[in-house]
Write a protein that holds these residues in place. Sequence first.
Motif, PDB file in Angstrom:
ATOM      1  N   UNK A 119       0.849  -1.194   0.000  1.00  0.00           N
ATOM      2  CA  UNK A 119       0.000   0.000   0.000  1.00  0.00           C
ATOM      3  C   UNK A 119       0.884   1.244   0.000  1.00  0.00           C
ATOM      4  N   UNK A 120       0.592   2.158  -0.936  1.00  0.00           N
ATOM      5  CA  UNK A 120       1.315   3.420  -1.038  1.00  0.00           C
ATOM      6  C   UNK A 120       0.372   4.520  -1.493  1.00  0.00           C
ATOM      7  N   UNK A 121       0.757   5.752  -1.222  1.00  0.00           N
ATOM      8  CA  UNK A 121       0.018   6.921  -1.709  1.00  0.00           C
ATOM      9  C   UNK A 121       0.756   7.576  -2.868  1.00  0.00           C
ATOM     10  N   UNK A 122       1.838   6.986  -3.297  1.00  0.00           N
ATOM     11  CA  UNK A 122       2.730   7.556  -4.308  1.00  0.00           C
ATOM     12  C   UNK A 122       2.276   7.126  -5.711  1.00  0.00           C
ATOM     13  N   UNK A 123       1.674   8.065  -6.458  1.00  0.00           N
ATOM     14  CA  UNK A 123       1.169   7.755  -7.798  1.00  0.00           C
ATOM     15  C   UNK A 123       2.277   7.321  -8.748  1.00  0.00           C
ATOM     16  N   UNK A 124       3.438   7.965  -8.658  1.00  0.00           N
ATOM     17  CA  UNK A 124       4.554   7.609  -9.539  1.00  0.00           C
ATOM     18  C   UNK A 124       4.978   6.161  -9.283  1.00  0.00           C
ATOM     19  N   UNK A 125       5.056   5.781  -8.017  1.00  0.00           N
ATOM     20  CA  UNK A 125       5.426   4.413  -7.669  1.00  0.00           C
ATOM     21  C   UNK A 125       4.384   3.424  -8.178  1.00  0.00           C
ATOM     22  N   UNK A 126       3.114   3.757  -8.059  1.00  0.00           N
ATOM     23  CA  UNK A 126       2.063   2.866  -8.565  1.00  0.00           C
ATOM     24  C   UNK A 126       2.168   2.685 -10.074  1.00  0.00           C
ATOM     25  N   UNK A 127       2.507   3.762 -10.806  1.00  0.00           N
ATOM     26  CA  UNK A 127       2.701   3.642 -12.261  1.00  0.00           C
ATOM     27  C   UNK A 127       3.872   2.713 -12.567  1.00  0.00           C
ATOM     28  N   UNK A 128       4.952   2.831 -11.795  1.00  0.00           N
ATOM     29  CA  UNK A 128       6.095   1.948 -11.993  1.00  0.00           C
ATOM     30  C   UNK A 128       5.717   0.492 -11.711  1.00  0.00           C
ATOM     31  N   UNK A 139      -1.502  -1.060  -4.396  1.00  0.00           N
ATOM     32  CA  UNK A 139      -2.484  -0.018  -4.650  1.00  0.00           C
ATOM     33  C   UNK A 139      -2.495   1.014  -3.543  1.00  0.00           C
ATOM     34  N   UNK A 140      -3.462   1.911  -3.629  1.00  0.00           N
ATOM     35  CA  UNK A 140      -3.613   2.992  -2.654  1.00  0.00           C
ATOM     36  C   UNK A 140      -4.303   2.470  -1.393  1.00  0.00           C
ATOM     37  N   UNK A 141      -4.258   3.252  -0.323  1.00  0.00           N
ATOM     38  CA  UNK A 141      -5.005   2.848   0.874  1.00  0.00           C
ATOM     39  C   UNK A 141      -6.499   2.673   0.596  1.00  0.00           C
ATOM     40  N   UNK A 142      -7.069   3.546  -0.225  1.00  0.00           N
ATOM     41  CA  UNK A 142      -8.496   3.432  -0.556  1.00  0.00           C
ATOM     42  C   UNK A 142      -8.777   2.158  -1.340  1.00  0.00           C
TER      43      UNK A 142
END
Length: 151
Positions: A119-128, A139-142
């Motif tokens: 779980x992360x809030x970092x959009x750039x990391x999620x894209x990677x 994914x995000x916390x939500x």
Amino acid sequence: MTESGRLVYLDVCALCRPFDDPTQIRVRAEAEAVQLILSHVRAGNLTLVFSPAHAVEIDAITDATERVHLFVLLQQSGVEPAFDLPLVRQRAEDLTAQGFGPADAAHMAFAEAAEADFVTCDDRLLRQCRRVGLSVWYGTPLAFCDKEELV
């Protein structure tokens, strides 16, 4: 491990979300989602996994109150599995070679080694993560709260 075996790995970005400025709707919603995840950890429904990468990154936080809160949270509510450090290091190096920053690569490698949802809030990391493809859910916390149907 919990009875259900559900492991969750929150990176430092996610763990710090409750300390961020809540004037933005997204920040407020993610902070509430992190608090909800942590309430399920405290209730024993989830197991919070932490790693040596957490200690390094949290130690660099300049706000002493936030830093101490996060260390206490991980010590009281989290578990640090026995990691195969050479294997984790190799995976982190592979991820770094694919464009991840060193801290992000370390967190992801530890999450994969623990077989924990990341779980992360970092959009750039999620894209990677989407670009590389990983062996664990991320994914995000939500999104995590939605996936786990946390209330």
